[in-house]
Design a protein around this motif. Structure first.
Motif, mmCIF file in Angstrom:
data_model
loop_
_atom_site.group_PDB
_atom_site.id
_atom_site.type_symbol
_atom_site.label_atom_id
_atom_site.label_comp_id
_atom_site.label_asym_id
_atom_site.label_seq_id
_atom_site.Cartn_x
_atom_site.Cartn_y
_atom_site.Cartn_z
ATOM 1 N N LEU A 115 -47.090 9.700 -32.245
ATOM 2 C CA LEU A 115 -46.449 8.390 -32.231
ATOM 3 C C LEU A 115 -45.985 8.047 -30.821
ATOM 4 O O LEU A 115 -45.310 8.845 -30.167
ATOM 5 C CB LEU A 115 -45.258 8.371 -33.190
ATOM 6 C CG LEU A 115 -44.442 7.071 -33.237
ATOM 7 C CD1 LEU A 115 -45.287 5.900 -33.727
ATOM 8 C CD2 LEU A 115 -43.204 7.246 -34.124
ATOM 9 N N GLU A 116 -46.350 6.852 -30.360
ATOM 10 C CA GLU A 116 -45.945 6.373 -29.038
ATOM 11 C C GLU A 116 -45.483 4.921 -29.122
ATOM 12 O O GLU A 116 -46.059 4.127 -29.873
ATOM 13 C CB GLU A 116 -47.106 6.484 -28.041
ATOM 14 C CG GLU A 116 -47.562 7.908 -27.780
ATOM 15 C CD GLU A 116 -48.646 8.004 -26.718
ATOM 16 O OE1 GLU A 116 -48.902 9.127 -26.235
ATOM 17 O OE2 GLU A 116 -49.242 6.958 -26.374
ATOM 18 N N VAL A 117 -44.480 4.590 -28.334
ATOM 19 C CA VAL A 117 -43.886 3.253 -28.306
ATOM 20 C C VAL A 117 -44.138 2.626 -26.934
ATOM 21 O O VAL A 117 -43.977 3.281 -25.898
ATOM 22 C CB VAL A 117 -42.365 3.330 -28.578
ATOM 23 C CG1 VAL A 117 -41.722 1.960 -28.443
ATOM 24 C CG2 VAL A 117 -42.106 3.912 -29.959
ATOM 25 N N TRP A 169 -46.251 4.088 -22.103
ATOM 26 C CA TRP A 169 -46.099 4.550 -23.483
ATOM 27 C C TRP A 169 -45.118 5.712 -23.535
ATOM 28 O O TRP A 169 -45.217 6.668 -22.767
ATOM 29 C CB TRP A 169 -47.447 4.979 -24.057
ATOM 30 C CG TRP A 169 -48.370 3.824 -24.298
ATOM 31 C CD1 TRP A 169 -49.337 3.354 -23.457
ATOM 32 C CD2 TRP A 169 -48.401 2.984 -25.449
ATOM 33 N NE1 TRP A 169 -49.982 2.275 -24.020
ATOM 34 C CE2 TRP A 169 -49.435 2.021 -25.249
ATOM 35 C CE3 TRP A 169 -47.687 2.943 -26.645
ATOM 36 C CZ2 TRP A 169 -49.744 1.042 -26.184
ATOM 37 C CZ3 TRP A 169 -47.983 1.971 -27.584
ATOM 38 C CH2 TRP A 169 -49.001 1.036 -27.356
ATOM 39 N N ASN A 220 -37.762 1.414 -36.925
ATOM 40 C CA ASN A 220 -38.130 0.336 -36.007
ATOM 41 C C ASN A 220 -38.027 -1.025 -36.670
ATOM 42 O O ASN A 220 -38.093 -1.162 -37.899
ATOM 43 C CB ASN A 220 -39.529 0.558 -35.419
ATOM 44 C CG ASN A 220 -40.642 0.547 -36.441
ATOM 45 O OD1 ASN A 220 -40.905 1.562 -37.083
ATOM 46 N ND2 ASN A 220 -41.311 -0.591 -36.599
ATOM 47 N N THR A 264 -41.491 -3.884 -31.700
ATOM 48 C CA THR A 264 -42.161 -3.281 -30.551
ATOM 49 C C THR A 264 -43.517 -2.692 -30.931
ATOM 50 O O THR A 264 -43.665 -2.059 -31.974
ATOM 51 C CB THR A 264 -41.266 -2.188 -29.943
ATOM 52 O OG1 THR A 264 -40.010 -2.777 -29.592
ATOM 53 C CG2 THR A 264 -41.895 -1.590 -28.699
ATOM 54 N N HIS A 293 -46.468 -0.168 -31.170
ATOM 55 C CA HIS A 293 -46.547 1.287 -31.219
ATOM 56 C C HIS A 293 -47.924 1.711 -31.719
ATOM 57 O O HIS A 293 -48.689 0.884 -32.222
ATOM 58 C CB HIS A 293 -45.426 1.884 -32.077
ATOM 59 C CG HIS A 293 -45.309 1.303 -33.450
ATOM 60 N ND1 HIS A 293 -44.809 0.041 -33.706
ATOM 61 C CD2 HIS A 293 -45.637 1.810 -34.668
ATOM 62 C CE1 HIS A 293 -44.828 -0.196 -35.002
ATOM 63 N NE2 HIS A 293 -45.342 0.860 -35.613
#
Length: 310
Positions: free
Chosen positions: A206-208, A215, A228, A244, A246
């Motif tokens: 998981l990356e935002v 990222w 989120n 956001t 992701h």
């Protein structure tokens, strides 16, 4: 956890609600994401639900496909290679199961929210997965209490707006991904709903997307929830709380032989709730981006078409 998003202890919900709300709201306003530690949910029951999901996904393909139902993916099984992130060409590398809210016979939303289906092949599935749905649903209402406080609304503002919400528990299986792309486990996207509650996955990925375009990997500590903001709440708050972007990237070479499982809970408004910009979130310095209101169900259907589930 990361150098940017620090966990907020859920213990403070009872001991320092104002401080908890401010910390949580600040994280949401900054990143669109927050991490809650010490959530207090029964880890043994969580593990049982995940074990039931793993048992289902291990079934033969033809067995699983018997649970595909014609509801735009909102109930039962959605096979591998179907969902495609909005504006993406390549499908996501995942399969999933959806459970929604159980409604009483004759409920006013039964034409919108179909009944659940349950796999008889995994006897414990119904009880274990339904427990997880209800636990995350109750936690979501508490998180919304804090968000309401942060927005200077009555603490109970959101409770009636989500009481019969079209919420979804998604049991996700990402099979081993022994390559770099172009398909990835989940293409860059924003969530449709109000808020999403996600228990920590065993595998990373998981990356935002940060405001500077980089990222940020999100790996919650044990006993934590990643939460989120979804597009519905972003719209209601006129982007005071951002939804956001992701994604879930493919694993590092040394983890390519391992599957990934996760259990996001997508908390939704009641289908007929009118998403209309909060008066406190618009003004001369923050013009209303959404002068035309839309019901939660209309918004959901529009987005499901975009991601090829309708």
């Amino acid at each position: 956890m990361s150098d940017s998003i620090q966990p907020v202890s859920f213990r403070n919900f009872a001991t320092d609600f104002a401080g908890f709300s401010q910390e949580l709201g600040t994280s949401f306003a900054t990143y669109g994401f927050a991490v809650i530690s010490d959530h207090g949910l029964d880890q043994a029951r969580i593990d049982a639900a995940i074990a039931a999901a793993k048992a289902f996904f291990a079934l033969p393909e033809e067995t699983k496909k018997a649970y595909v139902v014609g509801t735009g993916g909102q109930r039962g099984y959605t096979p591998f290679g179907i969902e495609t992130a909005k504006n993406h060409e390549h499908f996501d590398l995942k399969e999933f199961w959806h459970m929604g809210r159980d409604l009483a016979p004759g409920h006013r939303y039964e034409g919108i929210m179909p009944p659940n289906v349950w796999p008889s092949d995994v006897p414990a599935f119904h009880a274990d997965v339904a427990w997880l749905f209800n636990a995350l649903d109750a936690m979501g209402v508490k998180v919304l209490e804090a968000i309401a406080s942060y927005l200077n609304l009555d603490r109970g503002f959101f409770a009636p707006t989500v009481q019969d919400g079209n919420s979804i528990l998604r049991l996700l299986h990402y099979p081993p991904a022994p390559f770099d792309g172009p398909n990835i486990r989940a293409g860059a996207h924003e969530d449709i709903n109000v808020i999403t509650l996600l228990l920590g996955a065993e595998e990373a990925g998981l990356e935002v997307l940060k405001k500077d375009g980089s990222w940020l990997p999100i790996s919650p500590p044990p006993g934590a929830l990643v939460i989120n903001i979804g597009d519905m709440l972003q719209r209601l708050t006129n982007h005071v709380l951002p939804s956001t972007t992701h994604r879930v990237v493919n694993p590092a070479p040394e983890r390519r032989g391992f599957p990934r499982y996760s259990t996001p809970f997508f908390l939704h408004f009641n289908p007929d709730y009118l998403i209309k910009t909060l008066p406190t979130c618009a003004g001369p310095e923050r013009p209303d981006r959404y002068p035309t209101p839309i019901t939660a169900d209309e918004f959901l259907r529009e987005r499901l078409r975009e991601i090829k589930l309708l």
